[in-house]
Design a protein around this motif. Structure first.
Motif, short mmCIF file in Angstrom:
data_model
loop_
_atom_site.label_atom_id
_atom_site.label_comp_id
_atom_site.label_asym_id
_atom_site.label_seq_id
_atom_site.Cartn_x
_atom_site.Cartn_y
_atom_site.Cartn_z
N VAL A 192 5.81 4.84 8.07
CA VAL A 192 6.19 6.15 7.58
C VAL A 192 7.39 5.96 6.67
CG1 VAL A 192 6.89 8.49 8.18
CG2 VAL A 192 5.38 7.24 9.69
N GLY B 31 5.69 9.49 2.85
CA GLY B 31 4.26 9.44 3.17
C GLY B 31 4.01 8.43 4.26
N GLU B 32 2.78 8.38 4.72
CA GLU B 32 2.46 7.48 5.82
C GLU B 32 1.17 6.74 5.50
OE1 GLU B 32 1.72 9.98 9.21
OE2 GLU B 32 1.06 11.53 7.86
N ILE B 33 1.16 5.47 5.87
CA ILE B 33 -0.06 4.70 5.66
C ILE B 33 -0.33 3.85 6.90
CG2 ILE B 33 0.15 4.55 3.13
CD1 ILE B 33 0.83 1.40 4.77
N TYR B 34 -1.57 3.46 7.03
CA TYR B 34 -1.94 2.49 8.06
C TYR B 34 -2.71 1.41 7.34
CZ TYR B 34 -4.31 0.48 12.10
OH TYR B 34 -4.79 -0.38 13.05
N HIS B 35 -2.28 0.19 7.46
CA HIS B 35 -3.03 -0.89 6.81
C HIS B 35 -3.42 -1.92 7.86
CE1 HIS B 35 -3.96 -4.35 4.29
NE2 HIS B 35 -4.35 -3.46 3.42
N HIS C 25 4.99 1.22 13.24
CA HIS C 25 4.27 0.95 14.48
C HIS C 25 3.33 -0.21 14.24
CE1 HIS C 25 2.18 1.42 18.23
NE2 HIS C 25 1.04 1.50 17.58
N ARG D 154 0.05 -2.09 15.57
CA ARG D 154 -1.10 -2.08 16.45
C ARG D 154 -1.49 -3.55 16.65
NH1 ARG D 154 -6.29 -3.56 17.71
NH2 ARG D 154 -7.68 -1.85 18.18
N LYS E 17 0.83 -1.20 0.00
CA LYS E 17 0.00 0.00 0.00
C LYS E 17 0.87 1.26 0.00
CE LYS E 17 -3.81 2.15 2.50
NZ LYS E 17 -4.70 2.05 3.66
N LEU E 18 1.94 1.23 0.79
CA LEU E 18 2.85 2.38 0.83
C LEU E 18 3.47 2.64 -0.55
CD1 LEU E 18 4.34 4.51 2.60
CD2 LEU E 18 6.09 2.81 3.00
N TYR F 222 1.43 0.75 10.88
CA TYR F 222 1.55 2.16 10.53
C TYR F 222 2.97 2.37 10.04
CZ TYR F 222 1.96 7.21 11.23
OH TYR F 222 2.20 8.55 11.06
#
Lengths: 172, 406
Positions: B355, B337-341, B366, B368, B98-99, B353
Motif C-alpha cells: 500500500v 494505491g495498493e497492489i498485489y504482485h 504484507h 503472503r 508494479k506499484l 501486498y
C-alpha cells in the motif's frame, strides 16, 4: 482479458448494493463491500463464480486517515474451468475501531485459517466463527497488536504519542 | 523430541494397559527445518492430532518495512526464504515496479537476467528440499549429491552479486551492476554439468525401494483440499492441480519461454518429489533459452527519479551526486494505491501486498509466504498416520521457517 472484464461486470451486477464502491489500480479490481455480508458474498463468489482459491487475506490500519479505522483485504482467485482462465479480484471490508469484529470466512475457504489468525495477532481484529482463534506469530501472553499504527517499534508497546510524532515527521 | 507427557491410560479388553500421550516435536529438532514445534497427540505410533506452533523466528519484517524506504526493504526480503533469497528479492522488486507503474521501462537485459537468476534459485531450493527430505528419512547420500551441486549455484550467485545466501541483488528499476563478463560461459558450463547430478539423484531415489515405501501414499492431500487450503507450488501440483504463476499470471516475460508445468496426481509425498525433480529439468530448459537470448544493452532503466546514477558520475558530476543523495535519503515517492504482485517461488506463490501513500516508505507491506499457507496442510496430511510419516510430510511440504515467521 476481455473474459475477465465481463466476469467482473457480472459480479458487480450480481452483488448489486452489497458493493459500496469499486476502483481499479494497475489492472487490479477492488470491491469495497459491507462487513455484515462478507460470508454470503464469499460463498456466492465461490459457488456461483468459481473463486475456489484465496490467494491472500490481510488487514491495513488507516489510523488517522480513514474512518472506520481498519480494512480487511481478501484477494480471491478463479482458475476457470480448465485452469486456463485466471481472474483475481480484491475485496475490502471496513472494520470499526471500537468493535473490531468480523465474520470469519473459514467456512468458505479452509486456507484462511492461519491468515485470519495472523490478522488477529497483528491487528486485534476478531473473527467471529473462527475455529481456533489464537495468536500465531507473537507469544501467547503478548498483549499489544504490533502492526497497528500506534505501536512504538523502539519501545515495543502501544503509544499514541509515537504515532503522532511519526505523523508530524511524515513517517506514515 | 524432548518432552513426553502422559495423558491418559486406559485398559484394553485383554487386560493390557494402553497409553496415549502428547509428544512435543521441536522447536529444536533437525527434521523440522528450523524452529518449528509440532504437538502430536499419539496413540501408540498413530498420530491422532497434530498442532503446529510457529513464530519462533518472528522478526516483524512487515512492521520494520513501514519505517524504511522501498530500497531499504530489499535486504529484509532475502531473510524470509533464505534458501531461495534471490527469488524473494526479484518478487519484491517486481512488486514495487508494479506499484510505480514502471514495468515497461525495465530493459530486456535485466528481465532475462532475473529469469536466469530466479530459475537458479529454484534449482537451489529444490535441491535442498529433496536432499533434506531424503536425509530426514535416512538417505544421506542423496543429500550429499544435492549439496555438491548447490555449491555450484552458490558460486554463480557469488560471482554475480558477491553474496551466497543473502543476495539482495536486483534493484527497483533493473540491476545494480552489469552481469560479470564470463556470466554466459559459466551458465553454459552449468547447463552442461548439472544434468549429471539430476540423473544421479533420480537414480538414487526415484526407484529406490526404501524411498518408495517411505513416501508413496504418505502425507496424502486431495486436489480439492489442496485448493481449499490455498496450497501452491509443488505441494499443490503434486495433487494434480496445474497452477503455476509463471504460466498463469506471467511476469518477467515467462510467457515467451517454452516450458511445461509438471503435475503429478497422487497427492502424496512421492508425487511432490517427482514434481520438484521435473521442475529442475524445466528450469534448466528456461535457463538455456534465456542465456541464448540474453541481450546486450542497458541493465537498468533510464528513470532518474528511481534508479541510482552511475557511481562514476556521482564522483564527477554535481547533479548526479544530488540525485544519488536524494534517492538514498528520501527514496522515491510511490503513488497512492495498493497492489498485489505474485511470483512463483520454489515453494509456491509468493505475494507482496503493498500500500503506497505518496511517500518514500510503504504504508503497509504484507507478505503472503507460500510456506506459511502450505504449513496449514500438515495436520490434514498426518492425522491418522504414523509418527515417522510426520517427518516425511514436513520434508515434502518443503518449508522454510524464516518465511513462515517473517
Amino acid at each position: 482479458m476481455k473474459r475477465s472484464d465481463s466476469l467482473i461486470s457480472e459480479i458487480k451486477k450480481s452483488l448489486g448494493s452489497l458493493i459500496v464502491s469499486t476502483h481499479e489500480f494497475r489492472g487490479e479490481t477492488t470491491f469495497v463491500v459491507t462487513p455484515a455480508h462478507i460470508v454470503s458474498i464469499c460463498k456466492k463468489l465461490k459457488q456461483e463464480f468459481g473463486f475456489h482459491f484465496i490467494a491472500d487475506l490481510t488487514a491495513v490500519d488507516y489510523l488517522g486517515i480513514k474512518i472506520p479505522r481498519f480494512e480487511v483485504v481478501y484477494y480471491v482467485h478463479r482458475f476457470g474451468d480448465d485452469f486456463d482462465d485466471h481472474t483475481r479480484i480484491r475485496l475490502k471490508v471496513p472494520v470499526d475501531e471500537k468493535n473490531p469484529v468480523i465474520d470469519s470466512v473459514t467456512c468458505v475457504w479452509k486456507g484462511v485459517n492461519w491468515l485470519e489468525r495472523e490478522v488477529y495477532d497483528m491487528f486485534g481484529i476478531k473473527f467471529r466463527g473462527h475455529p481456533d482463534l489464537r495468536r500465531i506469530l507473537m507469544p501467547e501472553d503478548y498483549e499489544a497488536f504490533p502492526l497497528r499504527k500506534d505501536f512504538d517499534v523502539k519501545n515495543r508497546k502501544p503509544s499514541q504519542k509515537c504515532f503522532e510524532r511519526d505523523l508530524l515527521e511524515g513517517n506514515n | 523430541m524432548e518432552k513426553i507427557q502422559l495423558v491418559a491410560e486406559k485398559e484394553r479388553g485383554d487386560g493390557v494397559k494402553e497409553q496415549s500421550f502428547i509428544l512435543n516435536m521441536g522447536p529444536q529438532h533437525p527434521s523440522t527445518h528450523g524452529v518449528l514445534r509440532v504437538v502430536l497427540h499419539l496413540e501408540g505410533e498413530i498420530v491422532q492430532k497434530a498442532v503446529p506452533y510457529v513464530g519462533y523466528l518472528h522478526r516483524g519484517i512487515e512492521k520494520l518495512c513501514e519505517h524504511i524506504t522501498y530500497q531499504q526493504c530489499l535486504p529484509y526480503t532475502d531473510r524470509m526464504d533464505y534458501v531461495a533469497a534471490i527469488n524473494n528479492n526479484i518478487g519484491f522488486v517486481l512488486a514495487v515496479e508494479k506499484l510505480l507503474g514502471i514495468e515497461d521501462e525495465i530493459p530486456p537485459r535485466a528481465k532475462v537476467a532475473e529469469v536466469i537468476l530466479s530459475e537458479l534459485g529454484r534449482i537451489e531450493s529444490h535441491l535442498l528440499g529433496i536432499g533434506t527430505n531424503a536425509m530426514d528419512m535416512g538417505a544421506v547420500s542423496a543429500f550429499l549429491y544435492c549439496f555438491k551441486e548447490r555449491e555450484r549455484v552458490y558460486e554463480i550467485l557469488e560471482m554475480v552479486c558477491g553474496a551466497r545466501l543473502t543476495t539482495s541483488y536486483p534493484r527497483i528499476g533493473g540491476l545494480p551492476t552489469d552481469l560479470p563478463q564470463n556470466f554466459e560461459e559459466v551458465i553454459r558450463n552449468f547447463i552442461k554439468v548439472f544434468p549429471k547430478t539430476l540423473v544421479e539423484v533420480d537414480k538414487l531415489l526415484t526407484r529406490n525401494k526404501i524411498w518408495l515405501n517411505r513416501t508413496k501414499g504418505v502425507a496424502y492431500i486431495s486436489a480439492e483440499d489442496a485448493i481449499d487450503l490455498g496450497l501452491t507450488g509443488p505441494t499443490l501440483r503434486g495433487s494434480g492441480v496445474p497452477y503455476d504463476v509463471r504460466k498463469d499470471i506471467p511476469y518477467l516475460g515467462y510467457e515467451d519461454y517454452d516450458f511445461e508445468v509438471p503435475v503429478a496426481s497422487d497427492g502424496d509425498a512421492y508425487s511432490r518429489y517427482l514434481c520438484r525433480l521435473e521442475e529442475m529439468w524445466q528450469s534448466l530448459r528456461i535457463i538455456e533459452q534465456a542465456i541464448d537470448r540474453l541481450p546486450d544493452g542497458p541493465y537498468k532503466a533510464d528513470l532518474p527519479d528511481v534508479v541510482l546514477p552511475d557511481k562514476q558520475k556521482v564522483y564527477t558530476q554535481m547533479e548526479s551526486l544530488i540525485r544519488h543523495f536524494v534517492i538514498v535519503y528520501n527514496g522515491f515517492n510511490a503513488p497512492k494505491g495498493e497492489i498485489y504482485h505474485a511470483v512463483e517461488n520454489p515453494k509456491g506463490e509468493l505475494g507482496y501486498y503493498l500500500v503506497g501513500n505518496g511517500t518514500g516508505k510503504p504504508y503497509r507491506m504484507h507478505v503472503r509466504g507460500p510456506s506459511f499457507v502450505n504449513m496449514q496442510a500438515l495436520p490434514y496430511m498426518v492425522e491418522g498416520a504414523y509418527l515417522a510419516d510426520v517427518i516425511a510430510a514436513i520434508g515434502s511440504i518443503d518449508i522454510v521457517l524464516g518465511e513462515i515467521d517473517r
